[in-house]
Design a protein around this motif. Structure first.
Motif, PDB file in Angstrom:
ATOM      1  N   ILE A  73      -6.523  -9.515   2.652  1.00 20.69           N
ATOM      2  CA  ILE A  73      -5.634  -8.357   2.496  1.00 20.69           C
ATOM      3  C   ILE A  73      -4.379  -8.552   3.545  1.00 20.69           C
ATOM      4  CG2 ILE A  73      -7.218  -6.840   1.556  1.00 20.69           C
ATOM      5  CD1 ILE A  73      -7.067  -5.601   4.527  1.00 20.69           C
ATOM      6  N   ASN A  74      -4.648  -9.570   4.724  1.00 21.85           N
ATOM      7  CA  ASN A  74      -3.520  -9.796   5.646  1.00 21.85           C
ATOM      8  C   ASN A  74      -2.892 -10.984   5.180  1.00 21.85           C
ATOM      9  OD1 ASN A  74      -4.216  -7.664   6.870  1.00 21.85           O
ATOM     10  ND2 ASN A  74      -5.721  -8.593   8.313  1.00 21.85           N
ATOM     11  N   LEU A 119      -6.408  -5.950  -2.223  1.00 27.01           N
ATOM     12  CA  LEU A 119      -5.877  -4.641  -1.798  1.00 27.01           C
ATOM     13  C   LEU A 119      -6.167  -3.644  -2.787  1.00 27.01           C
ATOM     14  CD1 LEU A 119      -2.403  -5.665  -0.403  1.00 27.01           C
ATOM     15  CD2 LEU A 119      -3.994  -4.214   0.575  1.00 27.01           C
ATOM     16  N   LYS A 120      -5.894  -4.139  -4.105  1.00 26.06           N
ATOM     17  CA  LYS A 120      -5.994  -3.109  -5.352  1.00 26.06           C
ATOM     18  C   LYS A 120      -7.476  -2.662  -5.351  1.00 26.06           C
ATOM     19  CE  LYS A 120      -2.195  -4.831  -8.290  1.00 26.06           C
ATOM     20  NZ  LYS A 120      -2.184  -5.385  -9.760  1.00 26.06           N
ATOM     21  N   SER A 121      -8.462  -3.299  -5.212  1.00 23.71           N
ATOM     22  CA  SER A 121      -9.735  -3.188  -5.203  1.00 23.71           C
ATOM     23  C   SER A 121     -10.320  -2.577  -3.954  1.00 23.71           C
ATOM     24  CB  SER A 121     -10.620  -4.272  -5.716  1.00 23.71           C
ATOM     25  OG  SER A 121     -10.413  -5.324  -4.968  1.00 23.71           O
ATOM     26  N   LEU A 139       0.690  -1.154  -0.010  1.00 21.80           N
ATOM     27  CA  LEU A 139       0.153  -0.126   0.010  1.00 21.80           C
ATOM     28  C   LEU A 139       0.731   1.457   0.152  1.00 21.80           C
ATOM     29  CD1 LEU A 139      -2.846  -1.145   2.639  1.00 21.80           C
ATOM     30  CD2 LEU A 139      -2.951  -0.695   0.073  1.00 21.80           C
ATOM     31  N   GLY A 140       2.125   1.224   0.030  1.00 17.75           N
ATOM     32  CA  GLY A 140       2.950   2.228  -0.099  1.00 17.75           C
ATOM     33  C   GLY A 140       3.176   2.958   1.437  1.00 17.75           C
ATOM     34  N   LYS A 141       2.981   2.298   2.409  1.00 19.83           N
ATOM     35  CA  LYS A 141       2.983   2.793   3.742  1.00 19.83           C
ATOM     36  C   LYS A 141       4.171   2.244   4.562  1.00 19.83           C
ATOM     37  CE  LYS A 141      -2.197   2.926   3.892  1.00 19.83           C
ATOM     38  NZ  LYS A 141      -2.189   4.300   4.306  1.00 19.83           N
ATOM     39  N   ASP A 142       4.736   2.976   5.571  1.00 16.02           N
ATOM     40  CA  ASP A 142       5.789   2.496   6.063  1.00 16.02           C
ATOM     41  C   ASP A 142       5.134   1.596   7.219  1.00 16.02           C
ATOM     42  OD1 ASP A 142       7.795   4.054   5.153  1.00 16.02           O
ATOM     43  OD2 ASP A 142       7.385   6.023   6.341  1.00 16.02           O
ATOM     44  N   THR A 159     -14.237  -1.525   1.437  1.00 16.02           N
ATOM     45  CA  THR A 159     -15.604  -1.831   1.542  1.00 16.02           C
ATOM     46  C   THR A 159     -15.713  -3.347   1.804  1.00 16.02           C
ATOM     47  OG1 THR A 159     -15.880  -0.457  -0.735  1.00 16.02           O
ATOM     48  CG2 THR A 159     -17.851  -2.320  -0.002  1.00 16.02           C
ATOM     49  N   LEU A 160     -16.701  -3.285   3.011  1.00 14.03           N
ATOM     50  CA  LEU A 160     -16.963  -4.700   3.530  1.00 14.03           C
ATOM     51  C   LEU A 160     -17.521  -5.673   2.368  1.00 14.03           C
ATOM     52  CD1 LEU A 160     -18.294  -4.230   7.092  1.00 14.03           C
ATOM     53  CD2 LEU A 160     -15.909  -4.451   6.160  1.00 14.03           C
TER      54      LEU A 160
END
Length: 270
Positions: A132-133, A162-164, A34-37, A197-198
């Motif tokens: 996603i995990n 993750l992408k959607s 996701l581009g996060k640290d 979104t769930l």
């Protein structure tokens, strides 16, 4: 820094001729994609206990004139939702946790696994709460394989979800939630945290009677409190509280002392 850590671990494998696959699990993989640290590195081992592997790392570091800055063992504690023994090592100013890939079985009335054994990456990934995990502790589904330098998505859905921006369980939602009902609240929390979104099937599974009964019976008030605390202190608390209400979980999450329930709970659902 991460590359230096990974290189030392790979050098340990070579030094002792270990046939072990090293996989970074969970939050680190998801957040990188996701581009996060992320400074939380959990490494899953497929054929060796964490304590044994960390001893090998320490021995290798000493052989090249370096030293691990600290090592500790975190024992399993099911009462605190800690089901796996974890060995922690301080390396290059970062704490690294080493756990094992596991296969688990649950009994009907408890979220504590009744049986654990060494598992495959696929088994471990499908045990997790959300796709996603699942790119892979303690306990997630996506892995980064240090040996090959590649992301592994054993559910075949983690990266696409993750992408959607979708919150989906790796197995049918009802089965995933009945294994560990706390995953219902984790799904809501991650949906809010990432503004995802769930999944519709997930919402149906979360709201079904069996799952709600299991959430009320198997999960301690302390664990529910921790999840609500994280929601309230996150970036989408109203959205997450709305999900709790819409999924008819309100009176499970926010239960009252018995003497007040008859006068307050009637007709109030949020």
């Amino acid at each position: 820094m991460e590359r230096k850590i990974f290189n030392r671990l790979l050098a340990t494998l070579c030094h002792f001729n270990l046939q072990t696959q090293l996989r970074v699990a969970g939050d680190w993989v998801r957040d990188k994609l996701l581009g996060k640290d992320c400074y939380d590195i959990d490494i899953a081992l497929d054929n060796i206990m964490g304590t044994e592997f960390v001893d090998k790392v320490r021995e290798y570091l000493l052989s090249i004139g370096e030293e691990a800055q600290g090592v500790c063992l975190i024992e399993s504690n099911p009462d605190e939702s800690k089901y796996l023994e974890t060995t922690r090592m301080h390396l290059f100013d970062m704490w690294i946790d080493f756990v094992n890939l596991m296969s688990e079985e649950y009994t009907e009335n408890s979220r504590i696994p009744s049986k654990q054994s060494f598992g495959t990456p696929e088994e471990d990934a499908y045990m997790r709460d959300l796709t996603i995990n699942s790119c892979l502790v303690v306990h997630d589904n996506l892995f980064y394989n240090i040996n090959t330098g590649s992301v592994e998505d054993f559910t075949k859905r983690g990266i696409s979800d993750l992408k959607s921006g979708r919150i989906v369980t790796p197995l049918p939602p009802k089965a995933t939630f009945l294994d560990d009902p706390l995953r219902v609240l984790r799904a809501i929390r991650f949906g809010g945290r990432f503004e995802f979104t769930l999944d519709e099937d997930l919402k149906v599974g979360a709201a079904c009677g069996n799952v709600k009964d299991a959430l009320a019976a198997k999960i301690s008030r302390q664990r529910i409190e921790t999840e609500v605390d994280l929601m309230i202190s996150g970036n989408q608390p109203v959205k997450e509280m709305t999900h709790i209400c819409d999924l008819t979980l309100f009176w499970i999450v926010f239960s009252l002392p018995p003497e007040f329930e008859p006068t307050i709970s009637d007709g109030c659902e949020r």
